[in-house]
Write an enzyme that holds these catalytic residues in place. Structure first.
Site, short mmCIF file in Angstrom:
data_model
loop_
_atom_site.label_atom_id
_atom_site.label_comp_id
_atom_site.label_asym_id
_atom_site.label_seq_id
_atom_site.Cartn_x
_atom_site.Cartn_y
_atom_site.Cartn_z
N GLU A 47 0.84 -1.19 0.00
CA GLU A 47 0.00 0.00 0.00
C GLU A 47 0.88 1.24 0.00
OE1 GLU A 47 -3.74 2.28 2.14
OE2 GLU A 47 -2.72 0.70 3.27
N GLU A 91 5.04 4.80 3.64
CA GLU A 91 4.56 6.10 4.12
C GLU A 91 5.75 6.94 4.57
OE1 GLU A 91 2.81 9.01 4.51
OE2 GLU A 91 1.10 7.61 4.52
N ASN A 144 10.27 7.24 0.16
CA ASN A 144 9.61 7.77 -1.03
C ASN A 144 9.10 6.59 -1.87
OD1 ASN A 144 8.87 9.45 -3.19
ND2 ASN A 144 10.94 9.42 -4.05
N ASP A 171 -3.03 12.24 -2.61
CA ASP A 171 -3.23 13.68 -2.62
C ASP A 171 -3.61 14.12 -4.02
OD1 ASP A 171 -2.93 16.51 -2.56
OD2 ASP A 171 -1.55 16.33 -0.86
N THR A 209 -13.25 4.32 6.10
CA THR A 209 -12.64 5.15 7.14
C THR A 209 -13.37 6.48 7.27
OG1 THR A 209 -11.10 6.24 5.64
CG2 THR A 209 -10.38 4.14 6.61
N PHE A 251 -12.04 9.26 6.83
CA PHE A 251 -11.60 10.10 5.73
C PHE A 251 -12.52 9.93 4.52
CE2 PHE A 251 -9.19 10.71 1.83
CZ PHE A 251 -8.68 11.97 2.03
N GLU A 252 -12.87 8.69 4.19
CA GLU A 252 -13.77 8.46 3.06
C GLU A 252 -15.15 9.03 3.34
OE1 GLU A 252 -15.42 4.78 0.26
OE2 GLU A 252 -13.81 4.45 1.71
#
Length: 252
Positions: free
Chosen positions: A81, A106, A133, A156, A228, A230-231
Site C-alpha cells: 500500500e 509512508e 519515497n 493527494d 474510514t 476520511f472516506e
C-alpha cells in the site's frame, strides 16, 4: 488510507534521478503522542524495515535490497500500500488475511507509529513498514515482479492546476509499478476527486503493460478497502468515490 498519499513522481523521464524530481510529500513535523513515541521505540525493530538512504532523507539507495522471504520468514503473496496514512486499511487487511504479506509505504512518521501500535494490538505479524519515497521503493527496494497487488487509496489530488505535476498517478508511474508487479498482478486505486480519477483512468488505459480489471465506466468498490472517517468526510462533502483496478499483462 485515512490521510492523503504523500509520495509522488513527476512527468519527467524515468531516468531522471529521483532526488532531482519533484515530490509531493510534505513531511509533517508535529509531535507524536506518548503512545506513538513508545510504539516507535518499542515496535520499530518488529515492523519497520531498514531502508538505506541515497542523498535525500526519504530516498532509497540504489544498492538497497528487500527480500520478502527474509522479512516475513516465508514465501507468500505480497500486497503493497502506497501512502498508508495511519494504517487503517492495511492493518485491517493484514489482520483478516494472515496468509498474505503486506508492506505499508509512508513518509508520515506519526502515521507509521500509529500503524505499528494498531498492528501490535491486533497481533498482526504479516505486516512490515517502509519509511521512504514510494516511487523509489517500487523502483529500487522491491525485487522485480515480486508484488501481487499495489494499493493507492486516496492519494493527494493536488487539485490546483499548477500543482497537478505533483500527482502520483501519471505516465512516469507506470514503469515503476509495472516493474514491481508480477504478471497478472493488480493495481487498485480510489479517489474522491473525479478529475483525478479521470486522469488515473487515462494514464492506465494508455499503458501498454496494463489492461482494465473492470467493466463499465468505473470499478466496483473494492470490498477489501475498509471504510474510514476520511472516506466518509469526502462523501459528506458531496464527492463521489471512484475505484479503478488494472491488471499487469504478461511480460514478453
Amino acid at each position: 488510507m485515512g490521510s492523503r498519499t504523500l509520495d509522488c513522481v513527476t512527468d519527467e523521464p524515468h531516468d531522471v534521478p529521483f532526488r532531482k524530481q519533484t515530490v509531493s510529500y510534505v513531511r509533517r513535523s508535529g509531535r507524536m503522542s506518548d503512545a506513538q513515541e513508545r510504539a516507535w521505540a518499542d515496535l520499530s525493530d518488529t515492523y519497520l524495515i531498514d531502508v538505506p538512504r541515497d542523498v535525500a532523507q526519504m530516498s532509497v539507495h540504489a544498492d538497497a535490497q528487500f527480500i520478502p522471504e527474509q522479512a516475513y520468514g516465508r514465501s507468500a503473496p505480497l500486497i503493497v500500500e502506497i501512502g498508508s496514512g495511519q494504517g487503517h486499511a492495511i492493518v485491517h487487511a493484514a489482520s483478516g488475511h494472515p496468509e498474505t504479506d503486506f508492506l505499508a509505504v509512508e513518509v508520515f512518521r506519526a502515521g507509521l507509529a500509529r500503524t505499528m501500535l494498531d498492528a501490535d494490538k491486533a497481533g498482526v505479524t504479516n505486516l512490515r513498514l517502509a519509511e521512504a519515497n514510494a516511487p523509489e521503493v517500487l523502483a529500487k527496494l522491491l525485487p522485480a515482479a515480486s508484488v501481487d497487488e499495489v494499493w493507492v487509496f486516496f492519494p493527494d489530488p493536488w487539485h490546483k492546476v499548477r500543482h497537478n505535476k505533483r500527482r502520483l498517478i501519471q505516465d512516469s508511474f507506470l514503469p515503476l509499478v509495472a516493474g514491481a508487479l508480477r504478471d497478472g498482478g493488480v493495481v487498485r486505486m480510489a479517489t474522491d476527486w473525479e478529475e483525478y480519477a479521470l486522469q488515473m483512468r487515462e494514464v492506465f488505459d494508455g499503458g501498454a503493460d496494463f489492461e482494465r480489471d473492470f467493466t463499465g465506466e468505473w470499478a466496483d468498490r473494492f470490498d477489501g478497502r475498509v471504510l474510514t472517517a476520511f472516506e466518509r468526510k469526502g462523501e459528506r462533502a458531496g464527492r463521489a468515490i471512484h475505484d479503478l483496478s488494472y491488471r499487469r499483462l504478461p511480460r514478453v
